[in-house]
Design an enzyme around this catalytic site. Structure first.
Site, PDB file in Angstrom:
ATOM      1  CB  SER A   1      -0.238  -8.695  -2.442  1.00 61.60           C
ATOM      2  OG  SER A   1       0.519  -8.611  -1.261  1.00 61.60           O
TER       3      SER A   1
ATOM      4  CG  ASP B   1      -4.239  -1.022   4.283  1.00 66.22           C
ATOM      5  OD1 ASP B   1      -4.106  -2.076   3.640  1.00 66.22           O
ATOM      6  OD2 ASP B   1      -4.447   0.082   3.745  1.00 66.22           O
ATOM      7  N   GLY B   2      -1.766  -3.561   5.201  1.00 60.19           N
ATOM      8  CA  GLY B   2      -0.424  -3.720   4.645  1.00 60.19           C
ATOM      9  C   GLY B   2       0.271  -4.969   5.138  1.00 60.19           C
ATOM     10  N   GLY B   3       0.542  -5.879   4.230  1.00 60.89           N
ATOM     11  CA  GLY B   3       1.314  -7.073   4.581  1.00 60.89           C
ATOM     12  C   GLY B   3       0.575  -8.065   5.465  1.00 60.89           C
TER      13      GLY B   3
ATOM     14  N   GLY C   1       0.893   3.482  -0.995  1.00 59.71           N
ATOM     15  CA  GLY C   1       1.337   3.580  -2.389  1.00 59.71           C
ATOM     16  C   GLY C   1       1.371   2.262  -3.132  1.00 59.71           C
ATOM     17  CG  PHE C   2       3.825   0.867  -4.635  1.00 58.35           C
ATOM     18  CD1 PHE C   2       3.596   0.674  -5.995  1.00 58.35           C
ATOM     19  CD2 PHE C   2       4.365   2.065  -4.204  1.00 58.35           C
ATOM     20  CE1 PHE C   2       3.910   1.673  -6.907  1.00 58.35           C
ATOM     21  CE2 PHE C   2       4.684   3.074  -5.108  1.00 58.35           C
ATOM     22  CZ  PHE C   2       4.456   2.870  -6.467  1.00 58.35           C
TER      23      PHE C   2
ATOM     24  CG  HIS D   1      -8.934  -1.302   1.780  1.00 57.41           C
ATOM     25  ND1 HIS D   1      -8.969  -0.559   2.944  1.00 57.41           N
ATOM     26  CD2 HIS D   1      -7.796  -0.929   1.138  1.00 57.41           C
ATOM     27  CE1 HIS D   1      -7.900   0.222   3.005  1.00 57.41           C
ATOM     28  NE2 HIS D   1      -7.174   0.024   1.929  1.00 57.41           N
TER      29      HIS D   1
ATOM     30  CB  SER E   1      -6.589  -4.171  -0.285  1.00 57.40           C
ATOM     31  OG  SER E   1      -5.886  -3.493  -1.305  1.00 57.40           O
TER      32      SER E   1
ATOM     33  CG  ASP F   1      -5.445   0.529  -1.305  1.00 52.22           C
ATOM     34  OD1 ASP F   1      -5.442   1.135  -0.219  1.00 52.22           O
ATOM     35  OD2 ASP F   1      -5.328  -0.699  -1.399  1.00 52.22           O
TER      36      ASP F   1
HETATM   37  C1  DX5 Z   1      -1.083   0.508   0.336  1.00 51.46           C
HETATM   38  C2  DX5 Z   1      -2.500   0.137   0.517  1.00 51.46           C
HETATM   39  C3  DX5 Z   1      -2.824  -1.231   0.989  1.00 51.46           C
HETATM   40  C4  DX5 Z   1      -2.307  -2.325   0.089  1.00 51.46           C
HETATM   41  C5  DX5 Z   1      -2.074  -3.548   0.917  1.00 51.46           C
HETATM   42  O1  DX5 Z   1      -1.074   1.834  -0.140  1.00 51.46           O
HETATM   43  O2  DX5 Z   1      -3.099   1.010   1.454  1.00 51.46           O
HETATM   44  O3  DX5 Z   1      -4.230  -1.378   1.149  1.00 51.46           O
HETATM   45  O4  DX5 Z   1      -3.188  -2.649  -0.931  1.00 51.46           O
HETATM   46  O5  DX5 Z   1      -1.441  -4.478   0.122  1.00 51.46           O
HETATM   47  P1  DX5 Z   1      -0.577  -5.630   0.783  1.00 51.46           P
HETATM   48  O6  DX5 Z   1      -1.492  -6.422   1.640  1.00 51.46           O
HETATM   49  O7  DX5 Z   1      -0.012  -6.340  -0.369  1.00 51.46           O
HETATM   50  O8  DX5 Z   1       0.492  -4.939   1.630  1.00 51.46           O
HETATM   51 ZN    ZN Z   2      -5.192   0.683   1.764  1.00 49.72          ZN
END
Ligand code: DX5
Ligand code: ZN
Length: 200
Positions: free
Chosen positions: A196, A173-175, A140-141, A32, A7, A34
């Site tokens: 991230s 997806d996420g963390g 969102g983030f 990916h 992402s 966003d």
């Molecule tokens: C959140 C996104 C994710 C995000 C993941 O809205 O869908 O794809 O970029 O970022 P990390 O891996 O930092 O949680």
């Molecule tokens: Zn995403």
């Protein structure tokens, strides 16, 4: 074989080309994107024109994660931009209609399940889905940190898919970080979306 997507939300926007070349060298399978509209989520990111420009520099698979209201109005733009897979949040649209449309355009269909949404909600239209993203953060983030109860959700989803006999991949997806990779594969993830933690 598990697939890895990156992402770009937390990547340096001035260096997308360099980043993508580095991801190719590290054997990533896809990018990916966003896509955020400031309405469905309180953030902005990745319109179709930017994706179209990046399409020219790589053959990696492109996934558009549409974190926007009324995604059906914009699906054609993301198809024209060269996306291979398009992810929709069911609460933003007439999900069955849009999934059928994506199938008619030969786009890999994907549905994202938010932390507060039950897996059972997708049972009704599993036949239209190629991929399900378990959201382990709220959309969102980036950098929110992995929600541990996502593990149970993946296990439950894996069972549902197995019993249904549909051919559906599970993405997370996420963390996601290197330390979680092994556990996520063991519980049944097919696609890991790194954000991230790749771009510290
Ligand atoms: C959140 C996104 C994710 C995000 C993941 O809205 O869908 O794809 O970029 O970022 P990390 O891996 O930092 O949680
Ligand atoms: Zn995403």
């Amino acid at each position: 074989m598990v697939q890895k997507y990156a992402s770009l939300l937390s990547a340096d926007a001035a260096n997308y080309e360099k980043t993508i070349k580095s991801l190719e060298a590290q054997d990533y399978n896809g990018i990916h994107f966003d896509v955020m509209d400031g309405h469905f989520v309180k953030n902005f990111a990745f319109g179709p024109d930017l994706i179209k420009s990046l399409r020219k520099i790589t053959n990696l698979l492109f996934q558009a994660h549409l974190e926007i209201e009324n995604p059906g109005e914009y699906i054609d733009r993301f198809i024209e931009a060269g996306c291979d897979m398009i992810t929709l949040h069911p609460q933003t649209c007439n999900i069955k209609k849009e999934l059928r449309y994506l199938r008619s355009r030969n786009i890999t269909t994907s549905v994202a399940i938010d932390p507060d949404i039950e897996i059972d909600d997708v049972l009704d239209y599993l036949n239209l889905i190629d991929n399900i993203i378990i959201m382990s953060v709220y959309p969102g983030f980036g950098k929110q940190g992995f929600r541990e109860n996502s593990i149970f959700k993946i296990q439950k989803l894996k069972e549902i898919i197995r019993a249904s006999k549909h051919n559906i991949t599970i993405s997370i997806d996420g963390g996601v970080d290197k330390d979680k990779e092994k556990q996520l594969i063991e519980v049944g993830c097919d696609i890991l979306i790194f954000g991230s933690t790749l771009f510290k």
